[in-house]
Design a protein around this motif. Structure first.
Motif, PDB file in Angstrom:
ATOM      1  N   LEU A 405       0.830  -1.209   0.000  1.00 62.00           N
ATOM      2  CA  LEU A 405       0.000   0.000   0.000  1.00 62.00           C
ATOM      3  C   LEU A 405       0.866   1.261   0.000  1.00 62.00           C
ATOM      4  O   LEU A 405       0.515   2.259  -0.646  1.00 62.00           O
ATOM      5  N   ARG A 406       1.981   1.232   0.693  1.00 61.56           N
ATOM      6  CA  ARG A 406       2.889   2.380   0.693  1.00 61.56           C
ATOM      7  C   ARG A 406       3.393   2.680  -0.716  1.00 61.56           C
ATOM      8  O   ARG A 406       3.563   3.845  -1.104  1.00 61.56           O
ATOM      9  N   ASP A 407       3.618   1.631  -1.499  1.00 61.51           N
ATOM     10  CA  ASP A 407       4.155   1.785  -2.853  1.00 61.51           C
ATOM     11  C   ASP A 407       3.065   1.890  -3.916  1.00 61.51           C
ATOM     12  O   ASP A 407       3.376   1.989  -5.109  1.00 61.51           O
ATOM     13  N   LEU A 408       1.807   1.892  -3.498  1.00 63.21           N
ATOM     14  CA  LEU A 408       0.709   1.844  -4.455  1.00 63.21           C
ATOM     15  C   LEU A 408       0.648   3.059  -5.389  1.00 63.21           C
ATOM     16  O   LEU A 408       0.356   2.901  -6.580  1.00 63.21           O
ATOM     17  N   PRO A 409       0.909   4.290  -4.915  1.00 59.60           N
ATOM     18  CA  PRO A 409       0.876   5.423  -5.848  1.00 59.60           C
ATOM     19  C   PRO A 409       1.803   5.236  -7.046  1.00 59.60           C
ATOM     20  O   PRO A 409       1.424   5.520  -8.191  1.00 59.60           O
ATOM     21  N   LYS A 410       3.007   4.745  -6.798  1.00 61.97           N
ATOM     22  CA  LYS A 410       3.953   4.516  -7.888  1.00 61.97           C
ATOM     23  C   LYS A 410       3.439   3.434  -8.828  1.00 61.97           C
ATOM     24  O   LYS A 410       3.499   3.579 -10.062  1.00 61.97           O
ATOM     25  N   GLU A 437       2.256   3.854   5.833  1.00 60.42           N
ATOM     26  CA  GLU A 437       3.494   4.237   6.528  1.00 60.42           C
ATOM     27  C   GLU A 437       3.274   4.262   8.035  1.00 60.42           C
ATOM     28  O   GLU A 437       4.148   3.835   8.811  1.00 60.42           O
ATOM     29  N   ALA A 438       2.117   4.750   8.452  1.00 65.43           N
ATOM     30  CA  ALA A 438       1.801   4.751   9.886  1.00 65.43           C
ATOM     31  C   ALA A 438       1.718   3.326  10.415  1.00 65.43           C
ATOM     32  O   ALA A 438       2.208   3.022  11.516  1.00 65.43           O
ATOM     33  N   THR A 464       3.425  11.810  15.203  1.00 66.24           N
ATOM     34  CA  THR A 464       3.428  12.893  14.202  1.00 66.24           C
ATOM     35  C   THR A 464       2.672  12.466  12.952  1.00 66.24           C
ATOM     36  O   THR A 464       1.877  13.238  12.390  1.00 66.24           O
ATOM     37  N   LYS A 465       2.904  11.241  12.500  1.00 66.19           N
ATOM     38  CA  LYS A 465       2.237  10.732  11.303  1.00 66.19           C
ATOM     39  C   LYS A 465       0.718  10.666  11.525  1.00 66.19           C
ATOM     40  O   LYS A 465      -0.069  11.058  10.644  1.00 66.19           O
ATOM     41  N   LEU A 466       0.300  10.212  12.689  1.00 66.55           N
ATOM     42  CA  LEU A 466      -1.134  10.106  12.970  1.00 66.55           C
ATOM     43  C   LEU A 466      -1.787  11.485  13.054  1.00 66.55           C
ATOM     44  O   LEU A 466      -2.931  11.662  12.616  1.00 66.55           O
ATOM     45  N   ARG A 467      -1.078  12.473  13.589  1.00 66.59           N
ATOM     46  CA  ARG A 467      -1.627  13.825  13.627  1.00 66.59           C
ATOM     47  C   ARG A 467      -1.788  14.387  12.214  1.00 66.59           C
ATOM     48  O   ARG A 467      -2.790  15.037  11.901  1.00 66.59           O
ATOM     49  N   THR A 468      -0.814  14.139  11.370  1.00 70.19           N
ATOM     50  CA  THR A 468      -0.903  14.595   9.980  1.00 70.19           C
ATOM     51  C   THR A 468      -2.078  13.944   9.268  1.00 70.19           C
ATOM     52  O   THR A 468      -2.823  14.602   8.533  1.00 70.19           O
ATOM     53  N   ILE A 481      -5.677   3.154  10.186  1.00 70.48           N
ATOM     54  CA  ILE A 481      -5.375   4.100  11.257  1.00 70.48           C
ATOM     55  C   ILE A 481      -5.727   3.489  12.607  1.00 70.48           C
ATOM     56  O   ILE A 481      -4.982   3.638  13.591  1.00 70.48           O
ATOM     57  N   ASP A 482      -6.873   2.814  12.678  1.00 68.17           N
ATOM     58  CA  ASP A 482      -7.265   2.153  13.937  1.00 68.17           C
ATOM     59  C   ASP A 482      -6.214   1.145  14.379  1.00 68.17           C
ATOM     60  O   ASP A 482      -5.891   1.046  15.567  1.00 68.17           O
ATOM     61  N   PHE A 483      -5.674   0.392  13.425  1.00 67.73           N
ATOM     62  CA  PHE A 483      -4.639  -0.587  13.766  1.00 67.73           C
ATOM     63  C   PHE A 483      -3.395   0.132  14.292  1.00 67.73           C
ATOM     64  O   PHE A 483      -2.814  -0.276  15.309  1.00 67.73           O
ATOM     65  N   ALA A 484      -2.962   1.185  13.590  1.00 72.10           N
ATOM     66  CA  ALA A 484      -1.758   1.902  14.030  1.00 72.10           C
ATOM     67  C   ALA A 484      -1.951   2.488  15.421  1.00 72.10           C
ATOM     68  O   ALA A 484      -1.041   2.427  16.264  1.00 72.10           O
ATOM     69  N   LYS A 485      -3.123   3.038  15.677  1.00 68.26           N
ATOM     70  CA  LYS A 485      -3.381   3.603  16.999  1.00 68.26           C
ATOM     71  C   LYS A 485      -3.350   2.542  18.096  1.00 68.26           C
ATOM     72  O   LYS A 485      -2.965   2.827  19.244  1.00 68.26           O
ATOM     73  N   SER A 486      -3.772   1.323  17.759  1.00 71.20           N
ATOM     74  CA  SER A 486      -3.808   0.259  18.766  1.00 71.20           C
ATOM     75  C   SER A 486      -2.403  -0.130  19.244  1.00 71.20           C
ATOM     76  O   SER A 486      -2.270  -0.726  20.319  1.00 71.20           O
TER      77      SER A 486
END
Length: 489
Positions: A405-410, A437-438, A464-468, A481-486
Protein backbone atom coordinates in the motif's frame (compact mmCIF):
# COMPACT_ATOMS: atom_id res chain seq x y z
CA UNK A 1 -41.97 22.13 11.41
CA UNK A 2 -40.11 18.99 10.52
CA UNK A 3 -36.91 18.25 12.38
CA UNK A 4 -35.18 16.44 9.54
CA UNK A 5 -33.81 17.87 6.36
CA UNK A 6 -33.31 16.17 3.04
CA UNK A 7 -30.23 17.97 1.79
CA UNK A 8 -30.11 16.54 -1.67
CA UNK A 9 -31.24 13.28 -3.06
CA UNK A 10 -27.55 12.53 -2.58
CA UNK A 11 -27.14 14.04 0.90
CA UNK A 12 -27.74 12.54 4.33
CA UNK A 13 -30.62 13.48 6.61
CA UNK A 14 -29.62 16.06 9.20
CA UNK A 15 -31.55 16.64 12.39
CA UNK A 16 -32.64 20.14 13.25
CA UNK A 17 -32.37 21.81 9.83
CA UNK A 18 -35.38 23.07 7.88
CA UNK A 19 -35.89 21.68 4.46
CA UNK A 20 -37.26 19.44 1.81
CA UNK A 21 -39.21 20.32 -1.28
CA UNK A 22 -41.54 23.15 -1.91
CA UNK A 23 -43.44 25.13 -4.40
CA UNK A 24 -42.50 28.42 -2.81
CA UNK A 25 -40.52 28.89 -2.81
CA UNK A 26 -12.94 11.94 -23.71
CA UNK A 27 -12.20 8.96 -23.72
CA UNK A 28 -13.28 5.88 -25.67
CA UNK A 29 -13.90 2.65 -23.78
CA UNK A 30 -11.76 -0.40 -24.35
CA UNK A 31 -14.70 -2.41 -25.55
CA UNK A 32 -18.24 -1.89 -26.70
CA UNK A 33 -20.82 -3.56 -24.50
CA UNK A 34 -23.41 -5.85 -26.08
CA UNK A 35 -26.87 -4.54 -26.73
CA UNK A 36 -29.04 -4.27 -23.60
CA UNK A 37 -31.30 -7.18 -22.81
CA UNK A 38 -34.87 -6.67 -23.98
CA UNK A 39 -36.11 -7.82 -20.58
CA UNK A 40 -34.09 -5.33 -18.51
CA UNK A 41 -35.24 -2.07 -16.94
CA UNK A 42 -37.15 0.18 -19.33
CA UNK A 43 -35.35 3.28 -18.02
CA UNK A 44 -31.76 2.67 -17.00
CA UNK A 45 -29.16 5.33 -16.59
CA UNK A 46 -27.55 8.14 -14.63
CA UNK A 47 -28.83 11.33 -13.05
CA UNK A 48 -26.24 14.03 -12.49
CA UNK A 49 -28.04 15.27 -9.40
CA UNK A 50 -25.38 15.97 -6.81
CA UNK A 51 -24.37 19.11 -4.92
CA UNK A 52 -20.94 20.54 -5.64
CA UNK A 53 -19.03 21.42 -8.79
CA UNK A 54 -21.01 20.14 -11.79
CA UNK A 55 -19.32 18.01 -14.40
CA UNK A 56 -17.72 19.80 -17.33
CA UNK A 57 -19.07 19.68 -20.86
CA UNK A 58 -16.29 17.29 -21.84
CA UNK A 59 -17.04 14.99 -18.92
CA UNK A 60 -20.72 14.87 -19.81
CA UNK A 61 -20.06 14.15 -23.48
CA UNK A 62 -17.75 11.33 -22.47
CA UNK A 63 -20.27 9.99 -19.95
CA UNK A 64 -23.01 9.91 -22.60
CA UNK A 65 -20.81 7.70 -24.78
CA UNK A 66 -20.01 5.55 -21.72
CA UNK A 67 -23.70 5.06 -20.94
CA UNK A 68 -24.44 3.93 -24.47
CA UNK A 69 -21.64 1.36 -24.21
CA UNK A 70 -22.77 0.01 -20.84
CA UNK A 71 -26.38 -1.05 -21.34
CA UNK A 72 -27.85 2.31 -20.30
CA UNK A 73 -30.32 4.48 -22.18
CA UNK A 74 -30.97 7.59 -20.05
CA UNK A 75 -29.10 10.62 -18.74
CA UNK A 76 -30.80 13.21 -16.53
CA UNK A 77 -29.27 16.67 -16.29
CA UNK A 78 -29.91 17.83 -12.71
CA UNK A 79 -26.75 19.35 -11.17
CA UNK A 80 -27.81 21.29 -8.08
CA UNK A 81 -25.23 24.01 -8.71
CA UNK A 82 -26.30 24.94 -12.24
CA UNK A 83 -28.14 28.22 -11.52
CA UNK A 84 -30.32 27.89 -14.63
CA UNK A 85 -31.59 24.56 -13.33
CA UNK A 86 -32.56 25.91 -9.88
CA UNK A 87 -32.05 29.50 -8.74
CA UNK A 88 -32.53 30.98 -12.24
CA UNK A 89 -34.98 28.32 -13.36
CA UNK A 90 -37.11 30.88 -15.20
CA UNK A 91 -34.24 32.39 -17.18
CA UNK A 92 -33.45 31.09 -20.64
CA UNK A 93 -29.96 29.78 -21.24
CA UNK A 94 -27.67 32.31 -22.93
CA UNK A 95 -26.63 31.39 -26.46
CA UNK A 96 -23.29 29.84 -25.50
CA UNK A 97 -24.81 27.69 -22.76
CA UNK A 98 -27.71 26.73 -25.02
CA UNK A 99 -25.25 25.56 -27.65
CA UNK A 100 -23.57 23.31 -25.08
CA UNK A 101 -26.95 21.88 -24.06
CA UNK A 102 -27.78 21.19 -27.70
CA UNK A 103 -24.45 19.39 -28.14
CA UNK A 104 -25.26 17.19 -25.15
CA UNK A 105 -28.67 16.29 -26.54
CA UNK A 106 -27.11 15.48 -29.91
CA UNK A 107 -24.42 13.30 -28.33
CA UNK A 108 -27.07 11.53 -26.28
CA UNK A 109 -29.11 10.75 -29.37
CA UNK A 110 -26.09 9.38 -31.23
CA UNK A 111 -25.27 7.18 -28.21
CA UNK A 112 -28.81 5.78 -27.97
CA UNK A 113 -29.41 7.69 -24.75
CA UNK A 114 -32.46 9.77 -23.84
CA UNK A 115 -31.52 13.23 -22.57
CA UNK A 116 -33.79 14.37 -19.72
CA UNK A 117 -33.64 17.86 -18.21
CA UNK A 118 -34.57 18.54 -14.59
CA UNK A 119 -35.95 21.95 -13.70
CA UNK A 120 -36.33 22.84 -10.03
CA UNK A 121 -38.37 26.02 -9.50
CA UNK A 122 -38.88 25.85 -5.72
CA UNK A 123 -37.00 27.63 -2.94
CA UNK A 124 -33.85 25.57 -2.25
CA UNK A 125 -33.36 24.21 1.25
CA UNK A 126 -30.08 25.70 2.50
CA UNK A 127 -27.13 23.47 3.16
CA UNK A 128 -25.45 23.70 6.59
CA UNK A 129 -24.02 27.16 7.06
CA UNK A 130 -26.12 28.67 4.27
CA UNK A 131 -29.24 30.84 4.37
CA UNK A 132 -31.99 31.73 1.95
CA UNK A 133 -31.98 35.28 0.64
CA UNK A 134 -34.92 37.53 -0.23
CA UNK A 135 -33.90 37.29 -3.89
CA UNK A 136 -34.07 33.49 -3.76
CA UNK A 137 -37.47 33.61 -2.11
CA UNK A 138 -38.73 36.04 -4.71
CA UNK A 139 -37.46 33.85 -7.57
CA UNK A 140 -39.24 30.71 -6.36
CA UNK A 141 -42.30 29.77 -8.36
CA UNK A 142 -45.85 30.64 -7.41
CA UNK A 143 -47.68 27.55 -8.63
CA UNK A 144 -50.99 29.26 -9.31
CA UNK A 145 -49.42 32.22 -11.14
CA UNK A 146 -50.12 32.17 -14.85
CA UNK A 147 -47.08 34.38 -15.42
CA UNK A 148 -44.82 31.91 -13.62
CA UNK A 149 -46.38 29.02 -15.51
CA UNK A 150 -45.71 30.72 -18.82
CA UNK A 151 -42.14 31.34 -17.71
CA UNK A 152 -41.80 27.64 -16.98
CA UNK A 153 -43.29 26.74 -20.36
CA UNK A 154 -40.94 29.14 -22.13
CA UNK A 155 -37.95 27.41 -20.54
CA UNK A 156 -39.29 24.05 -21.68
CA UNK A 157 -39.82 25.47 -25.16
CA UNK A 158 -36.18 26.53 -25.31
CA UNK A 159 -35.05 23.08 -24.20
CA UNK A 160 -37.26 21.37 -26.75
CA UNK A 161 -35.65 23.52 -29.42
CA UNK A 162 -32.32 22.14 -28.23
CA UNK A 163 -33.50 18.55 -28.61
CA UNK A 164 -34.96 17.77 -25.16
CA UNK A 165 -38.39 16.09 -25.07
CA UNK A 166 -38.53 14.77 -21.49
CA UNK A 167 -38.57 17.12 -18.51
CA UNK A 168 -38.35 16.26 -14.82
CA UNK A 169 -40.19 18.79 -12.70
CA UNK A 170 -38.19 18.66 -9.48
CA UNK A 171 -39.41 19.71 -6.07
CA UNK A 172 -36.77 17.84 -4.12
CA UNK A 173 -34.69 19.65 -1.52
CA UNK A 174 -36.65 22.86 -1.35
CA UNK A 175 -38.41 24.40 1.58
CA UNK A 176 -41.80 22.97 2.45
CA UNK A 177 -43.99 26.01 2.22
CA UNK A 178 -46.22 27.67 -0.33
CA UNK A 179 -46.02 31.22 -1.57
CA UNK A 180 -48.66 33.40 0.10
CA UNK A 181 -50.66 33.62 -3.15
CA UNK A 182 -50.85 29.80 -3.27
CA UNK A 183 -51.98 29.22 0.30
CA UNK A 184 -55.64 30.01 -0.27
CA UNK A 185 -55.75 28.56 -3.79
CA UNK A 186 -54.58 25.14 -2.63
CA UNK A 187 -55.86 25.23 0.97
CA UNK A 188 -52.28 24.91 2.17
CA UNK A 189 -51.88 21.54 0.41
CA UNK A 190 -48.35 21.40 -0.99
CA UNK A 191 -48.93 18.21 -2.98
CA UNK A 192 -52.06 19.67 -4.57
CA UNK A 193 -50.09 22.68 -5.76
CA UNK A 194 -47.34 20.46 -7.16
CA UNK A 195 -49.74 18.07 -8.87
CA UNK A 196 -51.78 20.82 -10.48
CA UNK A 197 -48.66 22.53 -11.80
CA UNK A 198 -47.32 19.23 -13.16
CA UNK A 199 -50.65 18.39 -14.79
CA UNK A 200 -50.82 21.82 -16.41
CA UNK A 201 -47.27 21.48 -17.75
CA UNK A 202 -47.98 18.01 -19.12
CA UNK A 203 -51.16 19.09 -20.88
CA UNK A 204 -49.62 22.30 -22.24
CA UNK A 205 -46.47 20.69 -23.60
CA UNK A 206 -48.10 17.59 -25.03
CA UNK A 207 -50.39 19.86 -27.06
CA UNK A 208 -47.24 21.38 -28.56
CA UNK A 209 -45.10 18.25 -28.74
CA UNK A 210 -46.61 14.74 -28.93
CA UNK A 211 -43.21 13.34 -27.84
CA UNK A 212 -43.23 15.30 -24.59
CA UNK A 213 -42.99 13.32 -21.35
CA UNK A 214 -42.98 14.58 -17.79
CA UNK A 215 -41.27 13.08 -14.75
CA UNK A 216 -41.69 14.36 -11.21
CA UNK A 217 -39.33 14.51 -8.21
CA UNK A 218 -41.63 15.01 -5.22
CA UNK A 219 -41.20 16.66 -1.85
CA UNK A 220 -41.38 13.31 -0.07
CA UNK A 221 -39.16 11.08 -2.15
CA UNK A 222 -38.20 8.26 0.18
CA UNK A 223 -39.81 5.96 2.74
CA UNK A 224 -42.38 3.19 2.93
CA UNK A 225 -45.16 4.79 4.99
CA UNK A 226 -48.19 6.59 3.68
CA UNK A 227 -48.32 10.32 4.26
CA UNK A 228 -50.60 13.23 3.35
CA UNK A 229 -48.33 14.33 0.50
CA UNK A 230 -48.48 10.93 -1.21
CA UNK A 231 -52.19 10.62 -0.51
CA UNK A 232 -52.83 13.74 -2.57
CA UNK A 233 -50.26 12.85 -5.19
CA UNK A 234 -51.62 9.41 -6.03
CA UNK A 235 -55.07 10.77 -6.75
CA UNK A 236 -54.30 14.21 -8.18
CA UNK A 237 -51.19 13.66 -10.32
CA UNK A 238 -51.79 12.56 -13.91
CA UNK A 239 -51.18 8.85 -14.38
CA UNK A 240 -48.69 9.46 -17.21
CA UNK A 241 -46.25 11.27 -14.89
CA UNK A 242 -43.52 9.02 -13.52
CA UNK A 243 -42.52 9.72 -9.92
CA UNK A 244 -39.07 9.53 -8.32
CA UNK A 245 -38.37 7.42 -5.21
CA UNK A 246 -34.98 6.75 -3.56
CA UNK A 247 -35.92 3.71 -1.52
CA UNK A 248 -36.66 3.30 2.16
CA UNK A 249 -34.02 5.94 2.88
CA UNK A 250 -32.30 8.72 1.00
CA UNK A 251 -29.23 6.49 0.91
CA UNK A 252 -30.74 3.01 0.84
CA UNK A 253 -28.48 0.03 1.69
CA UNK A 254 -31.12 -2.29 0.23
CA UNK A 255 -33.95 -1.81 -2.24
CA UNK A 256 -36.32 -4.74 -2.57
CA UNK A 257 -39.19 -5.67 -4.87
CA UNK A 258 -41.60 -5.83 -1.92
CA UNK A 259 -40.65 -2.26 -1.00
CA UNK A 260 -41.22 -1.17 -4.59
CA UNK A 261 -44.62 -2.85 -4.61
CA UNK A 262 -45.64 -1.02 -1.45
CA UNK A 263 -44.55 2.31 -2.91
CA UNK A 264 -46.40 1.50 -6.14
CA UNK A 265 -49.56 1.26 -4.04
CA UNK A 266 -48.79 4.48 -2.18
CA UNK A 267 -47.88 6.53 -5.27
CA UNK A 268 -50.48 5.02 -7.55
CA UNK A 269 -47.81 4.01 -10.07
CA UNK A 270 -44.53 2.12 -10.21
CA UNK A 271 -41.70 4.26 -8.83
CA UNK A 272 -38.85 5.54 -10.96
CA UNK A 273 -35.90 4.79 -8.69
CA UNK A 274 -33.29 7.45 -8.02
CA UNK A 275 -30.53 5.31 -6.52
CA UNK A 276 -28.14 7.34 -4.38
CA UNK A 277 -25.17 5.14 -5.05
CA UNK A 278 -22.33 5.93 -5.70
CA UNK A 279 -23.02 9.62 -4.98
CA UNK A 280 -20.58 11.15 -2.47
CA UNK A 281 -21.64 14.81 -2.20
CA UNK A 282 -22.81 14.33 1.39
CA UNK A 283 -19.31 13.33 2.44
CA UNK A 284 -18.28 16.85 1.44
CA UNK A 285 -21.22 19.05 2.47
CA UNK A 286 -22.42 17.18 5.57
CA UNK A 287 -19.66 14.96 6.93
CA UNK A 288 -16.80 17.23 5.82
CA UNK A 289 -14.80 14.05 5.18
CA UNK A 290 -14.69 13.54 1.41
CA UNK A 291 -14.80 9.91 0.40
CA UNK A 292 -14.74 7.83 -2.77
CA UNK A 293 -17.15 4.94 -3.30
CA UNK A 294 -15.46 2.56 -5.71
CA UNK A 295 -17.26 -0.69 -4.98
CA UNK A 296 -19.92 -2.39 -7.11
CA UNK A 297 -23.66 -1.90 -6.86
CA UNK A 298 -25.06 -4.19 -4.17
CA UNK A 299 -28.24 -4.80 -2.18
CA UNK A 300 -30.75 -4.50 -5.04
CA UNK A 301 -33.22 -7.34 -5.65
CA UNK A 302 -32.88 -9.36 -8.82
CA UNK A 303 -36.44 -8.78 -10.04
CA UNK A 304 -36.77 -5.02 -9.58
CA UNK A 305 -37.07 -4.54 -13.34
CA UNK A 306 -40.61 -5.93 -12.99
CA UNK A 307 -41.49 -3.79 -9.97
CA UNK A 308 -40.22 -0.34 -10.97
CA UNK A 309 -40.59 2.08 -13.87
CA UNK A 310 -36.82 2.32 -14.22
CA UNK A 311 -33.52 2.99 -12.48
CA UNK A 312 -31.29 6.07 -12.31
CA UNK A 313 -28.02 6.23 -10.38
CA UNK A 314 -26.70 9.45 -8.85
CA UNK A 315 -22.90 9.38 -9.39
CA UNK A 316 -19.96 10.91 -7.56
CA UNK A 317 -18.52 14.34 -8.20
CA UNK A 318 -15.64 12.44 -9.83
CA UNK A 319 -16.99 11.42 -13.24
CA UNK A 320 -14.14 9.11 -14.26
CA UNK A 321 -13.93 7.32 -10.92
CA UNK A 322 -17.73 6.95 -10.97
CA UNK A 323 -17.40 4.68 -13.99
CA UNK A 324 -16.33 1.76 -11.80
CA UNK A 325 -19.63 1.61 -9.92
CA UNK A 326 -21.64 2.74 -12.95
CA UNK A 327 -20.26 -0.05 -15.12
CA UNK A 328 -21.40 -2.57 -12.51
CA UNK A 329 -24.77 -0.83 -12.47
CA UNK A 330 -25.00 -1.29 -16.24
CA UNK A 331 -24.41 -5.02 -15.79
CA UNK A 332 -27.04 -5.21 -13.05
CA UNK A 333 -29.63 -3.30 -15.07
CA UNK A 334 -29.00 -5.46 -18.12
CA UNK A 335 -29.19 -8.86 -16.43
CA UNK A 336 -30.27 -8.47 -12.78
CA UNK A 337 -31.03 -12.17 -12.23
CA UNK A 338 -27.46 -13.26 -13.01
CA UNK A 339 -25.61 -10.17 -11.81
CA UNK A 340 -22.59 -10.89 -9.60
CA UNK A 341 -21.14 -7.79 -7.88
CA UNK A 342 -17.56 -9.02 -7.59
CA UNK A 343 -17.40 -10.34 -11.14
CA UNK A 344 -18.88 -7.11 -12.51
CA UNK A 345 -16.50 -5.07 -10.32
CA UNK A 346 -13.36 -6.71 -11.71
CA UNK A 347 -14.67 -6.39 -15.26
CA UNK A 348 -15.42 -2.69 -14.69
CA UNK A 349 -11.88 -1.96 -13.55
CA UNK A 350 -10.37 -3.99 -16.38
CA UNK A 351 -12.47 -2.05 -18.91
CA UNK A 352 -11.47 1.41 -17.71
CA UNK A 353 -9.57 3.30 -20.41
CA UNK A 354 -5.82 3.49 -19.94
CA UNK A 355 -5.48 0.62 -17.43
CA UNK A 356 -2.71 -1.78 -18.51
CA UNK A 357 -2.74 -3.84 -15.31
CA UNK A 358 -5.91 -3.76 -13.18
CA UNK A 359 -4.37 -5.28 -10.03
CA UNK A 360 -2.99 -2.10 -8.39
CA UNK A 361 -6.20 -0.18 -9.10
CA UNK A 362 -8.23 -3.13 -7.82
CA UNK A 363 -6.23 -3.05 -4.58
CA UNK A 364 -6.89 0.66 -4.17
CA UNK A 365 -10.61 0.20 -4.92
CA UNK A 366 -10.88 -2.57 -2.34
CA UNK A 367 -9.94 -0.02 0.34
CA UNK A 368 -12.58 2.41 -1.03
CA UNK A 369 -15.44 -0.08 -1.09
CA UNK A 370 -17.03 0.80 2.25
CA UNK A 371 -20.16 2.83 1.47
CA UNK A 372 -23.89 3.15 2.19
CA UNK A 373 -24.42 -0.12 0.29
CA UNK A 374 -21.40 -1.96 1.72
CA UNK A 375 -20.80 -1.60 5.45
CA UNK A 376 -17.67 -3.74 5.80
CA UNK A 377 -14.10 -2.50 5.65
CA UNK A 378 -11.52 -4.40 3.60
CA UNK A 379 -11.87 -7.97 4.92
CA UNK A 380 -8.43 -9.11 3.74
CA UNK A 381 -6.73 -6.43 5.80
CA UNK A 382 -8.87 -7.41 8.78
CA UNK A 383 -7.78 -11.03 8.43
CA UNK A 384 -4.11 -10.05 8.39
CA UNK A 385 -4.56 -7.91 11.49
CA UNK A 386 -6.36 -10.74 13.28
CA UNK A 387 -3.58 -13.17 12.36
CA UNK A 388 -0.96 -10.75 13.65
CA UNK A 389 -2.83 -10.19 16.90
CA UNK A 390 -3.11 -13.95 17.40
CA UNK A 391 0.60 -14.43 16.82
CA UNK A 392 2.86 -11.42 17.42
CA UNK A 393 5.82 -13.22 15.93
CA UNK A 394 4.17 -13.45 12.50
CA UNK A 395 3.95 -9.89 11.20
CA UNK A 396 5.14 -10.74 7.69
CA UNK A 397 1.73 -10.96 5.90
CA UNK A 398 0.59 -7.68 7.43
CA UNK A 399 3.90 -5.95 6.78
CA UNK A 400 3.86 -7.17 3.17
CA UNK A 401 0.40 -5.68 2.68
CA UNK A 402 1.40 -2.35 4.21
CA UNK A 403 4.55 -2.26 2.07
CA UNK A 404 2.35 -2.84 -0.97
CA UNK A 405 0.00 0.00 0.00
CA UNK A 406 2.89 2.38 0.69
CA UNK A 407 4.15 1.78 -2.85
CA UNK A 408 0.71 1.84 -4.46
CA UNK A 409 0.88 5.42 -5.85
CA UNK A 410 3.95 4.52 -7.89
CA UNK A 411 2.44 1.25 -9.10
CA UNK A 412 -0.83 2.86 -10.13
CA UNK A 413 0.86 5.68 -12.04
CA UNK A 414 2.88 3.01 -13.87
CA UNK A 415 -0.19 0.97 -14.83
CA UNK A 416 -2.87 3.63 -15.36
CA UNK A 417 -2.53 5.93 -18.36
CA UNK A 418 -5.71 7.89 -17.62
CA UNK A 419 -4.79 11.32 -16.31
CA UNK A 420 -8.29 12.36 -15.33
CA UNK A 421 -8.75 9.23 -13.24
CA UNK A 422 -5.34 9.68 -11.61
CA UNK A 423 -6.14 13.29 -10.76
CA UNK A 424 -9.49 12.34 -9.25
CA UNK A 425 -8.16 9.60 -6.98
CA UNK A 426 -4.81 11.22 -6.08
CA UNK A 427 -5.82 12.70 -2.66
CA UNK A 428 -7.09 9.34 -1.42
CA UNK A 429 -4.25 7.37 -3.00
CA UNK A 430 -1.72 9.54 -1.18
CA UNK A 431 -3.57 9.20 2.11
CA UNK A 432 -3.77 5.42 1.79
CA UNK A 433 -0.01 5.30 1.26
CA UNK A 434 0.54 7.55 4.30
CA UNK A 435 -1.72 5.32 6.39
CA UNK A 436 0.39 2.36 5.35
CA UNK A 437 3.49 4.24 6.53
CA UNK A 438 1.80 4.75 9.89
CA UNK A 439 1.01 1.05 10.05
CA UNK A 440 4.61 0.13 9.32
CA UNK A 441 5.84 2.52 12.01
CA UNK A 442 3.40 0.92 14.44
CA UNK A 443 4.72 -2.55 13.62
CA UNK A 444 8.30 -1.36 14.09
CA UNK A 445 7.38 0.16 17.44
CA UNK A 446 5.61 -2.99 18.62
CA UNK A 447 8.64 -5.14 17.82
CA UNK A 448 11.06 -3.05 19.84
CA UNK A 449 11.90 -4.19 23.35
CA UNK A 450 10.76 -1.85 26.17
CA UNK A 451 14.36 -0.88 26.85
CA UNK A 452 15.29 -0.27 23.22
CA UNK A 453 16.49 3.35 22.84
CA UNK A 454 14.77 3.58 19.43
CA UNK A 455 11.29 3.20 20.95
CA UNK A 456 10.86 6.88 21.89
CA UNK A 457 11.91 8.03 18.43
CA UNK A 458 9.52 5.59 16.74
CA UNK A 459 6.72 6.61 19.07
CA UNK A 460 7.23 10.27 18.21
CA UNK A 461 7.35 9.51 14.48
CA UNK A 462 4.12 7.55 14.72
CA UNK A 463 2.39 10.26 16.74
CA UNK A 464 3.43 12.89 14.20
CA UNK A 465 2.24 10.73 11.30
CA UNK A 466 -1.13 10.11 12.97
CA UNK A 467 -1.63 13.83 13.63
CA UNK A 468 -0.90 14.59 9.98
CA UNK A 469 -3.39 11.95 8.88
CA UNK A 470 -6.02 13.34 11.25
CA UNK A 471 -5.61 16.78 9.66
CA UNK A 472 -6.39 15.35 6.21
CA UNK A 473 -10.20 15.24 5.83
CA UNK A 474 -10.13 12.83 2.87
CA UNK A 475 -11.34 9.47 4.14
CA UNK A 476 -10.17 6.02 3.09
CA UNK A 477 -9.31 2.83 4.99
CA UNK A 478 -9.80 4.09 8.57
CA UNK A 479 -9.16 0.50 9.67
CA UNK A 480 -5.44 1.05 9.00
CA UNK A 481 -5.38 4.10 11.26
CA UNK A 482 -7.27 2.15 13.94
CA UNK A 483 -4.64 -0.59 13.77
CA UNK A 484 -1.76 1.90 14.03
CA UNK A 485 -3.38 3.60 17.00
CA UNK A 486 -3.81 0.26 18.77
CA UNK A 487 0.01 -0.12 18.83
CA UNK A 488 0.75 3.48 19.82
CA UNK A 489 2.08 2.90 23.33
Amino acid sequence: MKQTTKLGLGVLVLAGVVGSTACSSSTEQKQTAPAPSTSSFAVRGVIEGFYGKPWSQEQRLDMLSFLGQHHMNTYVYAPKDDPYQRLKWGDLYPAEDAARMKALAKQAESSGVKFVYSISPGLPAPLPGEMSTPAMEQAAITCSSQADREKLAAKVEQLRGLGVHTIMLSFDDVQEKLKSADLSVYDGDLAKAHAELANWLLQTEQARDPQFKLWFAPTTYYGLKDNPYWQTLRTALHEQVQVIWTGEKILSPRITSSQADEVTRLLGRKPLVWDNYPVNDFTYSIQKKPQLFLGPVEGRDTDLDRHTAGWLANPMLQSEASKIALATLGDYLDHPTTYNPDTAWLAAIQALPGVSDPDPLMTFSSYARKSPVHSASNPEFGKKVAAYQANDADSLPLRTELDHLRDLPKKITETVNNQELLTEIEPWLKKLASEAEAGLLALDLAQKAPTDPQRNDLRQQLATKLRTLADDPNTIAPEIIDFAKSLEK
